[in-house]
Structures are given as structure tokens and as C-alpha cells.
Write an enzyme that holds these catalytic residues in place. Structure first.
Site, PDB file in Angstrom:
ATOM      1  N   SER A  97      16.191  46.022 -21.470  1.00 18.68           N
ATOM      2  CA  SER A  97      15.547  46.076 -22.789  1.00 18.68           C
ATOM      3  C   SER A  97      15.926  47.285 -23.628  1.00 18.68           C
ATOM      4  CB  SER A  97      14.029  46.034 -22.632  1.00 18.68           C
ATOM      5  OG  SER A  97      13.604  44.735 -22.262  1.00 18.68           O
ATOM      6  N   LYS A 100      17.265  46.450 -26.923  1.00 16.82           N
ATOM      7  CA  LYS A 100      16.379  46.226 -28.070  1.00 16.82           C
ATOM      8  C   LYS A 100      16.512  47.322 -29.119  1.00 16.82           C
ATOM      9  CE  LYS A 100      12.713  43.444 -25.847  1.00 16.82           C
ATOM     10  NZ  LYS A 100      13.090  43.302 -24.430  1.00 16.82           N
ATOM     11  N   SER A 155       7.786  45.891 -25.185  1.00 17.47           N
ATOM     12  CA  SER A 155       9.104  45.296 -24.930  1.00 17.47           C
ATOM     13  C   SER A 155       9.015  43.778 -24.928  1.00 17.47           C
ATOM     14  CB  SER A 155       9.670  45.798 -23.588  1.00 17.47           C
ATOM     15  OG  SER A 155      11.075  45.708 -23.569  1.00 17.47           O
TER      16      SER A 155
END
Length: 403
Positions: A97, A100, A155
Site C-alpha cells: 500500500s 497509494k 489504507s
């Protein structure tokens, strides 16, 4: 908000400065662990393309933490872009993640935070099994701000997929993320899914993740979301038509702390991640005095609880203690700058001399509060103007609670 930062001024690298370079063994020493490639990208300097640990210590410099297990890591000065030390900085690994950050840096400027969207079930189609979720509900309305809080704090892959749908869909968003990565000279990165979930061929590197964090932190909303510890998130509408909210907490444990881990002094984000293939990943930014450092750690051994945060904290401590006592081994290049392309070459000098030869040693590369003075054409100039920075990245602890 902290006072404006003064430019961190490291002593110019000495061409003869000692350079410590570990061999290309895997960090754990286990035979079944993967090894880094013998040659990797040289964006930012040829020394960064070598396997093993790269650091150039001057007299009186502290030694690096002795028990680092991460497959890849990098410590850089967020102001100047100088890479103070690295380990397999360009090793292409699953990012989890932390990807991101690139998603937010790409999409966040395109969607007004007050815009509302009624979520369709199709918006969240295609999420990977076991995805992290913030709790977005089909049929409910959310503001863009709500959704970004879900991305940064929890997340939430559900929030990512809804924002991607608002951006024109997942394929378009993936294309734009890859294009933005190329614009940032993040050439190790290949995006397959915007949420960072494990997919074949989806890779990034500690170097690239640091570029994403550095670029994202130029944006005020990005900085605020990354530094938010807790927030209220809209829940589902009840039978009586009343919609309650529930509190969410940031999963960045250097920001919020947890059992066995304390918040890191001066931390201001940025993003953590964890998947089966990636292990644990983390990019953090922290300030001490007038110094702001970026550290990215990828895939440490999983045997130590909160190991990715502990190794990040150790590297931050080292970086602050090493202020002025190391020669840079490379550079975080600026978007649109000719250095990115030039750094692809297979230089022989490496480290400080290589950076100086590429024009890195004396030029800032888009860090905090430095205007870039590169004039190699209108497009380059526009890109650098767009990368003008805010001198106040870190957010004081007392201002992290929102709503």
C-alpha cells in the site's frame, strides 16, 4: 505549523571520501531468500545501482544500525534530495500500500475535496481478497475528503477503488499513475492496480517510493491527510434515516504508536503497507531541528513485531546523527529535470564524484523550500515550477486530530 525550514547545507562531498559497500548477499543471509540484481537502475547516481549497502562516512560519522534486515532501504534529505545511505535502493519489489502515495499524488489534485459521490457496488468491483477496508458502503454518499481520509488512515482499498471510479475508472487511473511515475523518473515502478494489492508485474523500489512521498508532500492536502492520526468516517444510514460516524485511526504506527512501539518524535507521515508478496513496507518523513529526512524500508524480516517501523526509526536516528558527517551517495532527482535521464548512464566513479559530474552536488532537486534553477526548455521549466515546494512539511503533534 512549524516555523519555515532553513535549507540544510551539507558539506560538499570529498572525492576521496571512504565508501562502505556491503556485498550483494541478501540481508538475512538465508540461502532461500531472493538476491538483488547485480545491476540496477542508476537514476540518481551510479552508486545507487549497485547491490548492497552504499554509504560514504566522513570522520566522526556514526555507523549504520547493525541489525537491519530489510531487503531494501534508503535514507535521504528531503530538502536537498541527497541520499545519505541506501541498501539495494533500486531493487524492484512489490510495494504493497505504499503505492497509494503515487495514487494520491496522481489523483488527489483532480478531485475537489468537497465533491460528493454516491457509491455504486460496481465502483468497488475487483478488490483483492483480504483487502484492507475503511468501510465504504454502496448506496451511501461520501465527500472526496472522506474517501482520502479512508485511503491515508486505514489504507482502504474500497476508498481507492471509489476514487479511481470517480477519476474515470481503474484502467485510466493505472495509466495515469504509470505516466506520472515516468514524469517523476520513478522508472522502477510498474502499476497494475492503484491500491498496491499484489499483482504479477506490480513493482516499485525504495528509491521510487521516496520520490512519490517527496512529490506528494508538496501538496497541502496530501500533507494534512498523511499527518492525520484520527478522524470520523461516515457510517451506514440506519433504519430511521440517521447516519452515524465512527472513528478511524491511522495505521502508521510511527504516527500513532502501538503496543511495543512509540510515536516517532517529529514524524509527519507518510504511508505504510503490507501484503503477502511485499511483506511490510513503509515510507516516513520526520523533522528534527531544521533537518527533514525521508526513509523508505521494504520487506524486513517478519519475526520482529513492528519491525518495519523499528528499522525506519533506527535509520531516521542515524540520519539525524549523521548530519554533515557523510558524503551523499546519490540524489533524489526532480521531475522534469535532465538529471533523471543523465543518471541512467553506467558511471564508473559512483557516489559523490558521480553526483557532482551529473550536476547533482551543487543543485537542489525540488526539496522543501528550494526553487529549481534549471532552464533546459519550457517544458522542463514548467515541470519544475509545478514542483515548487512548501517549506513546512511536518505537522506538529498537537494538530494531527481532525474533526
Amino acid at each position: 505549523m512549524l516555523a519555515g525550514l532553513a535549507c540544510a547545507s551539507l558539506a560538499l562531498p570529498l572525492l576521496g571520501a571512504p565508501s562502505a559497500q556491503a556485498d550483494d548477499k541478501n540481508p538475512s543471509g538465508k540461502a532461500n531468500e531472493p538476491r538483488p540484481p547485480a545491476q540496477m537502475s542508476t537514476v540518481g547516481g551510479s552508486q545507487l545501482g549497485r547491490p548492497g549497502t552504499q554509504v560514504s562516512l566522513k570522520a566522526g560519522a556514526p555507523k549504520l544500525p547493525p541489525k537491519l534486515t530489510a531487503r531494501s532501504w534508503i535514507v535521504s534529505d528531503a530538502e536537498s534530495g541527497d541520499v545519505l545511505a541506501s541498501h539495494n535502493a533500486h531493487w524492484r519489489l512489490p510495494p504493497a500500500s505504499t503505492l497509494k502515495m503515487l495514487f494520491a499524488d496522481t489523483v488527489l489534485p483532480k478531485l475537489p475535496k468537497t465533491r460528493t459521490h454516491k457509491v455504486l457496488a460496481s465502483d468497488m468491483a475487483g478488490m483483492g481478497e483480504g483487502s484492507s477496508l475503511v468501510g465504504v458502503q454502496a448506496g451511501e454518499k461520501y465527500t472526496v475528503r472522506d474517501l482520502w481520509l479512508g485511503v491515508f488512515l486505514r489504507s482502504g482499498n474500497d476508498a481507492v477503488h471509489v476514487l479511481a471510479a470517480m477519476n474515470g475508472g481503474k484502467p485510466r487511473t493505472v495509466t495515469e499513475m504509470n505516466e506520472h511515475a515516468r514524469a517523476l523518473h520513478a522508472d522502477d515502478t510498474q502499476v497494475v492496480s492503484p491500491d498496491g494489492y499484489d499483482h504479477k508485474g506490480q513493482v516499485s523500489s525504495a528509491y521510487d517510493l521516496s520520490l512519490f512521498a517527496r512529490s506528494g508532500m508538496q501538496k497541502e492536502d496530501f500533507r494534512k491527510y498523511a499527518a492525520t492520526a484520527t478522524a470520523d468516517f461516515p457510517g451506514a444510514t440506519g433504519k430511521k434515516g440517521k447516519r452515524e460516524s465512527f472513528q478511524i485511526q491511522n495505521t502508521n504506527r510511527l504516527l500513532t504508536g502501538d503496543v511495543g512501539i512509540d510515536p516517532y518524535p517529529g514524524i509527519a507521515g507518510v504511508k505504510n503497507g503490507s501484503t503477502t508478496n511485499a511483506g511490510n513496507t513503509f515510507t516516513g518523513v520526520a523533522q528534527r531541528g531544521n533537518r527533514v529526512l525521508l526513509v523508505t524500508v521494504m520487506h524486513p524480516e517478519a519475526t520482529v513485531p513492528h519491525g518495519v517501523y523499528k528499522e525506519t526509526a533506527e535509520l531516521l536516528d542515524w540520519g539525524f546523527a549523521a548530519d554533515g558527517k557523510v558524503a551523499p551517495v546519490g540524489k533524489l532527482v526532480a521531475p522534469g529535470s535532465p538529471e533523471g535521464g543523465a543518471a541512467h548512464g553506467k558511471g564508473q566513479a559512483g557516489g559523490a564524484s558521480d553526483a557532482k559530474a551529473a550536476g547533482h552536488a551543487d543543485k537542489p532537486s525540488g526539496g522543501i523550500g528550494v526553487a529549481l534553477g534549471i532552464t533546459a526548455g519550457a517544458l522542463v521549466l514548467l515541470a519544475l515550477v509545478a514542483y515548487a515546494v512548501h517549506r513546512r512539511w511536518p505537522v506538529p503533534v498537537g494538530r494531527r486530530r481532525r474533526r
